[in-house]
Every structure is written in structure tokens, then in C-alpha cells.
Design a protein around this motif. Sequence first.
Motif, PDB file in Angstrom:
ATOM      1  N   ILE A  98      23.061  35.210  -0.410  1.00 59.50           N
ATOM      2  CA  ILE A  98      22.429  33.930  -0.043  1.00 59.50           C
ATOM      3  C   ILE A  98      23.400  32.777  -0.278  1.00 59.50           C
ATOM      4  N   TYR A  99      24.022  32.769  -1.451  1.00 59.02           N
ATOM      5  CA  TYR A  99      24.975  31.694  -1.751  1.00 59.02           C
ATOM      6  C   TYR A  99      26.181  31.749  -0.820  1.00 59.02           C
ATOM      7  N   SER A 100      26.650  32.963  -0.540  1.00 56.39           N
ATOM      8  CA  SER A 100      27.817  33.108   0.339  1.00 56.39           C
ATOM      9  C   SER A 100      27.488  32.643   1.751  1.00 56.39           C
ATOM     10  N   ASN A 101      26.273  32.938   2.201  1.00 57.39           N
ATOM     11  CA  ASN A 101      25.845  32.462   3.517  1.00 57.39           C
ATOM     12  C   ASN A 101      25.819  30.941   3.574  1.00 57.39           C
ATOM     13  N   ASP A 102      25.335  30.338   2.502  1.00 55.26           N
ATOM     14  CA  ASP A 102      25.305  28.874   2.450  1.00 55.26           C
ATOM     15  C   ASP A 102      26.713  28.289   2.517  1.00 55.26           C
ATOM     16  N   LEU A 103      27.642  28.929   1.808  1.00 60.81           N
ATOM     17  CA  LEU A 103      29.025  28.451   1.829  1.00 60.81           C
ATOM     18  C   LEU A 103      29.638  28.582   3.219  1.00 60.81           C
ATOM     19  N   VAL A 104      29.324  29.704   3.893  1.00 60.46           N
ATOM     20  CA  VAL A 104      29.848  29.902   5.247  1.00 60.46           C
ATOM     21  C   VAL A 104      29.298  28.824   6.187  1.00 60.46           C
ATOM     22  N   LYS A 105      28.004  28.554   6.090  1.00 58.03           N
ATOM     23  CA  LYS A 105      27.402  27.525   6.938  1.00 58.03           C
ATOM     24  C   LYS A 105      28.041  26.159   6.658  1.00 58.03           C
ATOM     25  N   THR A 106      28.232  25.865   5.374  1.00 53.15           N
ATOM     26  CA  THR A 106      28.850  24.585   5.022  1.00 53.15           C
ATOM     27  C   THR A 106      30.272  24.500   5.545  1.00 53.15           C
ATOM     28  N   SER A 107      31.023  25.598   5.414  1.00 53.95           N
ATOM     29  CA  SER A 107      32.413  25.613   5.889  1.00 53.95           C
ATOM     30  C   SER A 107      32.476  25.431   7.399  1.00 53.95           C
ATOM     31  N   LYS A 108      31.535  26.048   8.118  1.00 50.51           N
ATOM     32  CA  LYS A 108      31.502  25.882   9.567  1.00 50.51           C
ATOM     33  C   LYS A 108      31.237  24.416   9.935  1.00 50.51           C
ATOM     34  N   ALA A 109      30.284  23.799   9.255  1.00 49.28           N
ATOM     35  CA  ALA A 109      29.961  22.399   9.539  1.00 49.28           C
ATOM     36  C   ALA A 109      31.146  21.495   9.218  1.00 49.28           C
ATOM     37  N   GLN A 110      31.819  21.780   8.100  1.00 46.81           N
ATOM     38  CA  GLN A 110      32.972  20.964   7.719  1.00 46.81           C
ATOM     39  C   GLN A 110      34.138  21.165   8.683  1.00 46.81           C
ATOM     40  N   LEU A 111      34.309  22.379   9.192  1.00 42.34           N
ATOM     41  CA  LEU A 111      35.370  22.633  10.163  1.00 42.34           C
ATOM     42  C   LEU A 111      35.114  21.861  11.459  1.00 42.34           C
ATOM     43  N   ILE A 112      33.853  21.861  11.885  1.00 39.05           N
ATOM     44  CA  ILE A 112      33.514  21.107  13.100  1.00 39.05           C
ATOM     45  C   ILE A 112      33.795  19.620  12.902  1.00 39.05           C
TER      46      ILE A 112
ATOM     47  N   PHE B 113      40.120  15.242  13.784  1.00 35.63           N
ATOM     48  CA  PHE B 113      41.483  15.493  14.280  1.00 35.63           C
ATOM     49  C   PHE B 113      41.621  15.001  15.714  1.00 35.63           C
ATOM     50  N   SER B 114      40.576  15.242  16.509  1.00 31.04           N
ATOM     51  CA  SER B 114      40.602  14.774  17.903  1.00 31.04           C
ATOM     52  C   SER B 114      40.656  13.253  17.969  1.00 31.04           C
ATOM     53  N   ALA B 115      40.033  12.633  16.968  1.00 28.34           N
ATOM     54  CA  ALA B 115      40.059  11.166  16.927  1.00 28.34           C
ATOM     55  C   ALA B 115      41.341  10.640  16.315  1.00 28.34           C
ATOM     56  N   GLY B 116      42.189  11.538  15.791  1.00 31.98           N
ATOM     57  CA  GLY B 116      43.474  11.147  15.229  1.00 31.98           C
ATOM     58  C   GLY B 116      43.411  10.637  13.808  1.00 31.98           C
ATOM     59  N   SER B 117      42.294  10.881  13.091  1.00 30.37           N
ATOM     60  CA  SER B 117      42.147  10.354  11.728  1.00 30.37           C
ATOM     61  C   SER B 117      42.672  11.305  10.658  1.00 30.37           C
ATOM     62  N   ILE B 118      42.850  12.609  10.991  1.00 31.83           N
ATOM     63  CA  ILE B 118      43.424  13.558  10.040  1.00 31.83           C
ATOM     64  C   ILE B 118      44.483  14.391  10.732  1.00 31.83           C
ATOM     65  N   ALA B 119      45.329  15.034   9.929  1.00 32.92           N
ATOM     66  CA  ALA B 119      46.405  15.855  10.483  1.00 32.92           C
ATOM     67  C   ALA B 119      45.913  17.270  10.775  1.00 32.92           C
ATOM     68  N   ARG B 120      46.728  17.958  11.611  1.00 31.01           N
ATOM     69  CA  ARG B 120      46.396  19.348  11.957  1.00 31.01           C
ATOM     70  C   ARG B 120      46.379  20.236  10.708  1.00 31.01           C
ATOM     71  N   ARG B 121      47.191  19.911   9.727  1.00 35.74           N
ATOM     72  CA  ARG B 121      47.238  20.703   8.492  1.00 35.74           C
ATOM     73  C   ARG B 121      45.883  20.728   7.802  1.00 35.74           C
ATOM     74  N   ASP B 122      45.159  19.624   7.843  1.00 33.76           N
ATOM     75  CA  ASP B 122      43.836  19.564   7.215  1.00 33.76           C
ATOM     76  C   ASP B 122      42.839  20.466   7.948  1.00 33.76           C
ATOM     77  N   VAL B 123      42.957  20.506   9.260  1.00 36.26           N
ATOM     78  CA  VAL B 123      42.064  21.375  10.043  1.00 36.26           C
ATOM     79  C   VAL B 123      42.320  22.832   9.700  1.00 36.26           C
ATOM     80  N   VAL B 124      43.586  23.195   9.589  1.00 37.31           N
ATOM     81  CA  VAL B 124      43.940  24.578   9.232  1.00 37.31           C
ATOM     82  C   VAL B 124      43.390  24.938   7.862  1.00 37.31           C
ATOM     83  N   GLN B 125      43.378  23.963   6.962  1.00 33.64           N
ATOM     84  CA  GLN B 125      42.826  24.193   5.621  1.00 33.64           C
ATOM     85  C   GLN B 125      41.341  24.564   5.710  1.00 33.64           C
ATOM     86  N   PHE B 126      40.624  23.854   6.560  1.00 33.67           N
ATOM     87  CA  PHE B 126      39.204  24.162   6.758  1.00 33.67           C
ATOM     88  C   PHE B 126      39.022  25.539   7.413  1.00 33.67           C
TER      89      PHE B 126
END
Length: 442
Positions: free
Chosen positions: A159-173, A179-192
Motif C-alpha cells: 500500500i505504501y509503495s503504491n502511494d509512493l509510485v503514484k506520487t512519483s508519477k505525479a511529480q514526474l508529470i 521543463f517544457s516551460a523552461g523553469s527546470i533543467a533536464r537533469r531534474d526531470v531525469v532525477q524524477f
Amino acid sequence: MIKNMSQLIKIVLSLLIVFHSGISLAQDTTVIKQPAIWNLQTCLAYAKQNNIQIISLKLGTKTTEQALLLSKAAQLPDLYGSASQSLNHGQGSSVTSSGSIGINSALIVYNGGYLKTDIKQKSLSVKSADLSVEEQENTLVIQITQAYLNILLDKESIIYSNDLVKTSKAQLIQAQQRFSAGSIARRDVVQFEAQLASDTYTLTTAENAQRQDVLSLKQLLQISHETAFEVASPDTIKSRVLIPALNEVRKFALENRPEIKNSEYGVQIARLDLDKAKSGYLPTLSLSGSTGTNYASNSSYSYTGAQFNNNFNQQIGLTLSVPIFTKRANKTNTELAKIAIDQAELSLKNTKLLLSQDIEQYYISALNAQGQFNAAEKQYEYNEEIYRIATEELRLGAANVFDFYQQRNLFVQAQQAYVQAKYNAALSASTYNFYLGIPVNL
């Protein structure tokens, strides 16, 4: 006559078919009655009823019960009937016929108390066999409880792992949008992206652990791996409970645990063996009696029923057997019985020692588990709040990715420690209290 016999055979065969079908149906019903959802009490009840080792021990109890009945019956007189018939051919055509019919009985009047001692010993053996069943049941209770809690731990981790996966997906989006708006670097996206992959791996590991632990519980229950099996999750887990004093639990266990009583019976059984061995030095007195008749006839003299009365005889007698020299058999039996007593007493001492050590270890484990659970709970609460704040700051762009993931990792570690400590505390407390005679109850 033949027709009636044929009809009778058909009726008997029909009854046998119906009887066999009834048995098969009953057996199939037993299999079907396995529940689809298992709670802990269902698992324990099923194991006690169907475990092969327990069933085997129960059959052993029946064997000792039969031995006890046979021992009691040895005090009764026996009774045998006999009959014989023979034909003798002499010279010429002379044929002689003779025969006898009789009944004889014997009763042991005294044999040094061997029979009474044997009955006492067999009675203790029946009680010992019952305790062996209880010992195996207690072992299963601990094993099944641990396996059951492992599955609950896996389910909560999923259950906790599922919650983390959902959160990570939302944060990646969100990161991709920034990144598309140019406010963060590609490196940050790769981190997510890397974090999402890591969380997915953790979820898969938790699911694999659950499958393995379910298999382990099925093996303890001795049910097929193909059987539909779902473990019920209780509303709450009793992780924080009162831990009784060590001396209280040890005293109760040493007085009531089946392994202690069984070892005590072992000493008593060994001492009765010594009494039986000593009875070999004493005389045996037995009472016997018989009655019967014989008859004979030949070609020149026909048998008449009067021979039964003329040859009818009765006999009763006492036999006293006194052991004078037994080639050291009695001496050896007595010495072996003494050695067996020493071994039984040593076994009892060792059983008490091992039980005391186990209880002390469970006591320490229960105290440690309670302390770890309290600390883990506080740690989890604090890190959860810090992680909530870091998540909000990340969403608003007020925190960098490095600081966020540092807080996130601390939160995940605290979460895993909390879940592990919660179930470890429940298992340790339940196991320890079980030695005080308290049934396992989550």
C-alpha cells in the motif's frame, strides 16, 4: 430361491454404491469448505484439524489407548475351547475313532504387582500422547502467526509503495511540464524518472515478498498452492500491549506447558518401568481350570452318548512360579530401568532449562520491540510532516530537487522502519503472552 438371491445381491450392491457416493460427497464437501478469505483464527483452527503431523499424533494416541485397554484386560481370565477328532487304522479292516472336547481357562492371581503397574504406565502413556498433540499445536500456532503477520506486513508495504509510485508519477508529470516551460533543467526531470523507477522496483519487491510469504503460509496449512487464498487484514494491530513480568510468565509456563508435563510423565513412566523390572524377582501365582470329555469307537463297538457322561472331567489348580536363577535377566532389567530414570530426569531438567531460556529471550524481544515501535512511530510522524512540507515547497518551486529527495528518502526509511516495528512488536508480544496461556489474538 435363485431369483430371490439375485435380487438380494442387487440391493446390496445398490446400497454399497450409495454409501460410497456419500463418502465421496462428504470428502468433496470437506475440500470445498475451505474459506476463500482466511483470518488468523481460521488458519489456526484449520491447521489443528487438518495438519498431517497432528493427525498422526492423534492416531498415536489411539494406539496407546488400545495398549491401555489390553493392559486392563490382562487382569481378566482367558477362556479357550478345543475339539479334536482322529481315525486310526489297525491290522485288517479295524478302524478306531476317537476325539475330545474341552474348555480351559487361566487367571493370573499375583505376579508381583506387574499388571497394576503396567496399567498405571499405559495410562500415563495416553496422557503423554495427548500432550504431544498439544505440543505440535503450540508449535504451529507460533509458526502460523509469524507467517500470517509477514503477509500483513507485505500488504501494508505494498500500500505504501503504491502511494509512493503514484506520487512519483505525479511529480514526474509536474517536472516534465516545468521543463517544457523552461523553469527546470533536464537533469531534474531525469532525477524524477529515476525515482519512479526505484519506487516501481520497491513495489515489485514487496509484491514478490507477499507471494512468497503466502506460499509459506499455505505450506504450513498444508493446502495446495492452487487453492484460492486471501488473508484478511484486521482493522487494527495490537502492537502496544502490556508485557507481563518475566517471573510470572516463567512460573506459569513451567507449571502448565505441555512439554514440561510430558517430560514429567516421562520420569513417572520410567519409574514404573523400574517397578515392573523389580516384580521379576517376585513369584507368580496363577489359577487354571478345565473341563471336557473324550470318546472312542471302533467297528465292533459303537459310540454312545453315555461316553460323554462317563468320561466327563473337571480340573482346577494353582500354579506357583518362583524365580530362582534367571541368568541375570532381572538384574539387567532393573539396572536398565534405573538408567532410564536418570535419562528421563535429565531430559526434564533440560526441557525446563530450554523453556526458561526461550521465555527470557521472548521477554527481551518483546521489550525491545515495544521500545523500537514507540521510537519508530515518533520518527515516522516527524518525517511525514517534514516530507509534506518539502513536497509543498517543491510544488511551489521553493525547494531544489536535491533537498526534496533527501527529505523523501528519510521519510521512506522512517515509514519502512515504522511498519516493520509495528508487526514485530505485535508478533513479539503475542508470542511472549502465549507462554502465559493467553491465546494469540491480533
